[in-house]
Design a protein around this motif. Structure first.
Motif, short mmCIF file in Angstrom:
data_model
loop_
_atom_site.label_atom_id
_atom_site.label_comp_id
_atom_site.label_asym_id
_atom_site.label_seq_id
_atom_site.Cartn_x
_atom_site.Cartn_y
_atom_site.Cartn_z
N ALA A 141 -7.30 0.32 -7.96
CA ALA A 141 -6.55 1.22 -7.08
C ALA A 141 -5.69 0.43 -6.10
CB ALA A 141 -7.52 2.12 -6.32
N TRP A 144 -2.50 -0.55 -7.88
CA TRP A 144 -1.57 0.50 -8.31
C TRP A 144 -1.25 1.53 -7.22
CZ3 TRP A 144 1.38 0.64 -12.55
CH2 TRP A 144 1.07 -0.24 -13.57
N ASP A 145 -1.89 1.45 -6.08
CA ASP A 145 -1.66 2.43 -5.01
C ASP A 145 -0.19 2.39 -4.56
OD1 ASP A 145 -1.56 3.42 -2.11
OD2 ASP A 145 -3.60 3.92 -2.71
N PRO A 146 0.42 3.55 -4.30
CA PRO A 146 1.82 3.56 -3.84
C PRO A 146 2.04 2.72 -2.59
CG PRO A 146 1.09 5.79 -4.36
CD PRO A 146 -0.12 4.91 -4.45
N GLU A 149 2.98 -1.09 -2.89
CA GLU A 149 4.29 -1.55 -3.34
C GLU A 149 4.96 -2.41 -2.28
OE1 GLU A 149 8.43 0.34 -5.15
OE2 GLU A 149 6.56 1.47 -5.25
N PHE A 179 -0.27 8.50 -17.76
CA PHE A 179 0.11 8.24 -16.37
C PHE A 179 -0.61 9.22 -15.43
CE2 PHE A 179 2.86 9.43 -12.79
CZ PHE A 179 3.09 8.20 -12.17
N THR A 183 -3.51 7.85 -12.78
CA THR A 183 -3.28 7.98 -11.33
C THR A 183 -4.29 8.92 -10.69
OG1 THR A 183 -1.58 9.66 -11.79
CG2 THR A 183 -0.83 7.39 -11.45
N ASN A 187 -6.16 6.41 -8.50
CA ASN A 187 -5.57 6.55 -7.17
C ASN A 187 -5.98 7.83 -6.46
OD1 ASN A 187 -4.28 4.11 -7.58
ND2 ASN A 187 -2.37 5.06 -8.27
N SER A 193 1.61 6.61 -7.64
CA SER A 193 1.64 5.27 -8.21
C SER A 193 2.76 4.46 -7.58
CB SER A 193 1.86 5.33 -9.72
OG SER A 193 2.04 4.04 -10.27
N ARG A 194 2.56 3.17 -7.46
CA ARG A 194 3.67 2.31 -7.09
C ARG A 194 4.72 2.40 -8.19
NH1 ARG A 194 1.12 -3.40 -6.29
NH2 ARG A 194 3.29 -4.02 -5.93
N THR A 195 5.95 2.15 -7.84
CA THR A 195 7.03 2.31 -8.81
C THR A 195 7.63 0.99 -9.27
OG1 THR A 195 8.68 2.53 -7.04
CG2 THR A 195 7.66 4.56 -7.85
N TYR A 197 7.03 -1.24 -11.35
CA TYR A 197 6.44 -1.70 -12.60
C TYR A 197 7.39 -1.30 -13.73
CZ TYR A 197 4.95 3.09 -13.85
OH TYR A 197 4.92 4.43 -14.19
#
Length: 323
Positions: A141, A144-146, A149, A179, A183, A187, A193-195, A197
């Motif tokens: 998490a 990948w957490d927003p 980023e 996806f 998430t 998450n 999600s972080r973007t 990637y």
């Protein structure tokens, strides 16, 4: 056919000769020159494509089955379209239909029959040269957490025992049910999600990305890992009771948590009244137990396939799985 040798590139599949599953064929009722249109999940695609190929062989091409890959969300947009020229007969889905998609179907007058066809494990993969063998849900998490980023970019920021190197991320696009599932489970918020990637609805693109970079990390359906395990490493996931790698056994017994899930087909109820669609769906459910392992997914139990056949034959519309 040994579908593990076929690769399942979205541009088509390779023909091979050896038969390895015994197929059960319903009484043939299909109409010559008819077409069954299917689209949706890249995770369900290998199963549906294998079934479609075997079905067309058995019915000697009387019915053409087209199988597209636009992601679960993209598939539902076509399935629930008000434009009949766009609308599909069956939608592959790696998650249950969402409320907004139900509303879209209702507006288009589309009723549907929801049928589980297999189990899948969202598999977190790394390059084999990466020394990391397992991750906790919390570590995953954090990656990948927003809010990570631009802040969390190095393995050692997540765990000081991990390499002092920047990671490179790959994953499904936002139209993917994988996806949504990832998430939600990792998450805690579907779609969060972080973007920064590399996204793709084509899982083969993700395989190529991770396999070519020692610092890459990605996730996708289990069948694509199983097909490419010679150039990928599955990361064991620790949800609090020890690290577990995805496998047929750990998916079925629920120990690969929280990333195991059922996957589905949705059948347009009006289309199901056509003999060729009814025949295809019954062929699908009758032969899935043998074909699903051939593409690297986990089959349901025989009883669960019988329940799906009964649900379809009884015309039970709606969803029992949606949130």
């Amino acid at each position: 056919m040994n579908y593990k040798q076929k690769g399942f590139k979205t541009a088509g599949i390779l023909a091979i000769a050896a038969a390895s599953v015994a197929l059960v064929v319903p009484a043939v009722k299909s109409q010559s020159g008819s077409i069954i249109k299917i689209d949706g999940s890249s995770t369900v695609y290998p199963i549906t494509e294998a079934v479609a190929e075997e079905y067309q062989i058995e019915n000697k091409g009387a019915t053409q089955v087209t199988v597209g890959v636009s992601g679960t969300g993209g598939g539902f947009k076509k399935f629930c379209s008000e434009d009949e020229a766009v609308r599909t007969d069956i939608s592959d889905a790696s998650r249950p239909i969402k409320e907004e998609e139900m509303a879209m179907c209702e507006a288009a007058g589309v009723e549907y029959i929801e049928i589980p066809v297999a189990y899948d494990a969202i598999t977190v993969v790394a390059n084999p040269e990466n020394p990391i063998e397992s991750m906790t849900v919390e570590e995953l998490a954090q990656i990948w957490d927003p809010e990570s980023e631009g802040e969390i970019t190095n393995w050692s920021q997540v765990n000081p025992e991990w390499p002092d190197a920047e990671f490179v991320l790959y994953g499904p696009g936002a139209d993917s049910g994988t996806f949504d599932g990832f998430t939600d489970k990792i998450n805690g918020d579907e779609g969060a999600s972080r973007t920064d990637y590399t996204p793709s609805e084509d899982d083969n693109v993700l395989v190529q990305g991770v396999s070519s970079d020692p610092n890459a990390l990605g996730y996708f359906g289990y069948s694509y890992y199983e097909e490419n395990q010679d150039k990928l490493k599955a990361i064991a996931i620790d949800a609090g009771e020890g690290a577990v790698v995805p496998s047929v056994e750990t998916v079925r017994d629920g120990s690969y948590a929280p990333l195991s899930r059922p996957i589905y087909i949705y059948v347009n109820a009006q289309a199901a009244e056509k003999p060729e669609v009814a025949e295809f769906v019954e062929f699908y459910l009758t032969n899935a137990e043998g074909l699903v392992p051939e593409v690297g997914s986990v089959p349901l139990t025989p009883e669960e396939y019988q329940e799906g056949i009964a649900r379809f034959q009884n015309g039970e519309t709606g969803t029992t799985a949606a949130k």
